[in-house]
Design an enzyme around this catalytic site. Structure first.
Site, mmCIF file in Angstrom:
data_model
loop_
_atom_site.group_PDB
_atom_site.id
_atom_site.type_symbol
_atom_site.label_atom_id
_atom_site.label_comp_id
_atom_site.label_asym_id
_atom_site.label_seq_id
_atom_site.Cartn_x
_atom_site.Cartn_y
_atom_site.Cartn_z
ATOM 1 C CG ASP A 1 -1.968 1.055 1.216
ATOM 2 O OD1 ASP A 1 -2.859 0.965 0.355
ATOM 3 O OD2 ASP A 1 -1.902 1.970 2.056
ATOM 4 C CD GLU B 1 -2.431 1.537 -3.685
ATOM 5 O OE1 GLU B 1 -3.512 2.127 -3.843
ATOM 6 O OE2 GLU B 1 -1.613 1.855 -2.795
#
Length: 667
Positions: free
Chosen positions: A395, A424
């Site tokens: 993330d 990401e």
């Protein structure tokens, strides 16, 4: 090695000291692939080739010899592969990587005196000139080759040297024989060979890094009854559904305890109502943090059973790696120095103006205690790897230091070389590319926001046909829990179909966030927003996965086609073909004798038709020869001939063709 130094103050180069090395006359330059002068490795997967090219030349007319040298990091012995001249001093060689881990490669080249001599001898013989002097020179070269190293061919080379010294027609025949050429090529004079100045790296990953279909699912929304919090057992019951659609990787958002302080409510409300589950990305509570699981999901033993069950269904589990904390995370109490403070003494929560994430506290990587912080974050990866998790979706890695990721991924690869990290990072291109260079196995892309034909063609040409492809492996997602693009909001089911086909066929790696995608969920939180209304990030959702309008069957057919056809297994063969309608995009992929051709209607509201202008050579087809194309989604088969063929695609029913190209004409 002989060197000379030009004296200081000489007329040429006054005030400088120049060192001249005359050991080798060969130049090696413009080596490809090479990432940032060798600072970063290129990427390959097991079984793939590394094709290396370089400009190799020397002064004078002599011929050259060159080899590509490669080895695994763990060994010191080089293996060599021959390099051949392509054209205009451009040479090429290749080797195949067979193991996961790190390889190195470099190049060596030399003046090939025997090959040059042999070439000149042929010219002398063709001109009917006396060759005895040349044969005497050749005899010396051959005899010297027999004395080089531990040479089992020495007796045979000595015999050839004697034949050459005798001269005459017999000497000429011996000199120009294929056997002698082979023997001499096996024992070249490399005393003054030039070796490329760098040893370049290859990061070799397992095949899943190159090819796979991902499905994202919230376990807490898998309960069979609405209003109940799902468990790992409930998620296990959902596995046959995911497996039936042909996915390879099942990705779970964070499964850890969720903070209660500043917990977000439905639709990102700043205040939660009683019973609101909060965002899974607000990690940590009194029950534990990143090495714990949410109690309502189950226990670590329950998770282990879930992972094993997924494996039996042909699915590999990927976990979210989110390096951030809720206010209740034990780290706040145990290591307050790892967090940044505001002027009023409170911990700084995460922001992305105008967005505020009051429920999330980022780590302060500028802390004086950075080394213990790094070690603890590494231990989180090790904790889950030791529980059979080998894939992590990371993330927001672009909000953490580059040096940290290079260290973490490198340390992980040393002990667990099969681990895959998906970045990401929807951020600036150079940042995304840097993260890929320093170790991330795969990367999210801008595919979500590339919607027109020119945008798609330009972007995917960049990703697949420029040096970017050496280190950046794209993973294409038409939606995520954070992103519901306007094309999906406005285009309805036809848009979901076209974006699905594009993602699954443009990219060897792709994923969808489901069941929101399978069920074509498209209600946004507000006009102009990419947030879902009633987002699953902030509340439990009861999904009716058996709905008749689900895309499940289409997804299954598409993933089956991907598995059945090797052309889909990589990205580099992607080629765009012309079609005379800007709302129709046409492209192909090939692998050996396998060729697929995809045509997609980009307009979800209207029927569009056009004539193709196919590059038949790319497809392995002869000009004007008949061939067939079979639609892998519908089974329909069409007889085509030549480059120009008529296609018509509409928003209802058939909005995309995924063809397998079958040479040979009518069955």
């Amino acid at each position: 090695m002989a060197t000379t130094k030009r004296p200081r103050g000489s007329e040429a180069g006054k005030g400088r000291v120049t060192t001249v090395d005359n050991a080798s006359r060969v130049v090696i330059e413009r080596v490809e692939p090479e990432v940032d002068c060798g600072r970063f490795p290129i990427k390959r997967t097991v079984g793939e080739q590394v094709i290396v090219e370089a400009d190799i030349f020397a002064d004078g007319p002599e011929l050259l010899g060159a080899v590509l040298q490669y080895r695994r990091d763990e060994t010191s012995r080089w293996t060599e592969a021959p390099m051949t001249l392509v054209d205009n001093d451009r040479w090429q060689g290749a080797f195949t990587v067979s193991d996961v881990g790190r390889y190195r490669y470099t190049l060596q080249a030399w003046v090939d005196r025997f090959a040059s001599w042999s070439r000149d001898l042929r010219r002398i013989v063709a001109a009917r000139q006396d060759a005895d002097v040349e044969l005497e020179i050749g005899s010396t070269l051959v005899r010297a080759a027999g004395r080089r190293g531990n040479n089992a061919d020495a007796p045979r080379l000595a015999a050839y040297a004697d034949l050459l010294r005798r001269g005459g027609d017999e000497g000429v025949r011996a000199a120009l024989s294929d056997e002698l050429a082979t023997l001499m090529a096996s024992h070249p004079d490399r005393e003054r060979a030039a070796t490329y100045e760098r040893q370049l790296g290859v990061q070799v990953d397992r095949p899943r890094a190159r090819f796979g279909a991902w499905y994202e699912m919230f376990p807490r929304s898998c309960a069979p009854e609405a209003g109940h919090h799902g468990t790992f057992a409930d998620a296990e019951a959902r596995l046959p559904y995911v497996a039936a659609m042909g996915f390879d990787v099942l990705y779970l958002p964070p499964i850890h305890p969720i903070g209660r302080t500043h917990r977000k409510g439905r639709n990102n409300a700043e205040t939660a109502d009683p019973g609101d589950p909060g965002s899974p990305w607000a990690i940590g509570a009194s029950e534990g943090g990143h090495k714990s699981v949410h109690s309502e999901l189950g226990t670590l033993d329950d998770f282990a059973r879930f992972v094993e069950s997924a494996r039996r269904h042909g699915l590999e589990i990927a976990l979210d790696l989110a390096y951030q904390c809720a206010a209740d995370h034990p780290y706040l109490r145990e290591h307050p120095e790892w967090f940044r403070r505001r002027p009023d003494g409170t911990v700084q929560y995460a922001t992305n103006p105008p967005k505020k994430y009051q429920d999330i506290y980022p780590f302060d990587f500028d802390t004086a205690g950075w080394r213990p912080l790094w070690e603890e974050l590494r231990s989180i990866v090790r904790f889950w790897v030791e529980r059979d998790v080998r894939i992590f979706r990371v993330d927001n890695p672009h909000t953490k230091p580059f040096a940290f990721w290079e260290w973490l991924i490198g340390e992980t690869a040393r002990d667990y070389p099969d681990v895959i990290f998906l970045s990401e990072a929807f951020t600036r291109p150079k940042v995304m590319y840097r993260l890929a260079k320093l170790g991330f196995t795969q990367s999210y892309t801008y595919f979500t926001w590339r919607t027109t034909k020119p945008e798609l063609e330009a972007y995917f040409t960049e990703l697949t046909a420029t040096p970017v492809r050496e280190y950046f492996r794209p993973n294409l997602w038409p939606n995520t829990p954070d992103i519901l693009h306007a094309v999906l909001q406005e285009g309805g089911r036809p848009a979901f179909v076209s974006r699905l086909v594009l993602a699954a066929t443009l990219g060897a790696n792709y994923g969808i966030y489901g069941p929101a995608f399978d069920l074509c969920v498209r209600r946004a939180a507000a006009a102009g927003s990419e947030e879902y209304l009633d987002s699953e990030k902030y509340q439990l959702v009861h999904w009716e996965i058996g709905r008749s309008d689900s895309l499940m069957d289409l997804i299954a057919r598409l993933n089956r086609a991907r598995h059945d056809h090797a052309a889909f297994w990589s990205d580099w063969s992607l080629r765009f073909h012309r079609v005379d309608n800007e709302q129709l995009i046409c492209y192909s992929k090939t692998a050996s004798a396998d060729a697929v051709l995809v045509i997609v209607n980009l307009d979800p509201a209207r029927v569009h038709a056009g004539w193709t202008a196919l590059d038949l050579e790319v497809l392995g087809l002869a000009p004007d020869a008949p061939y067939a194309v079979r639609d892998l989604l519908t089974g329909a088969r069409y007889e085509w001939r030549g480059a120009r063929n008529y296609v018509e695609l509409g928003p209802e029913g058939l909005s995309a063709h995924v063809f397998h190209v079958e040479p040979g004409g009518p069955a």
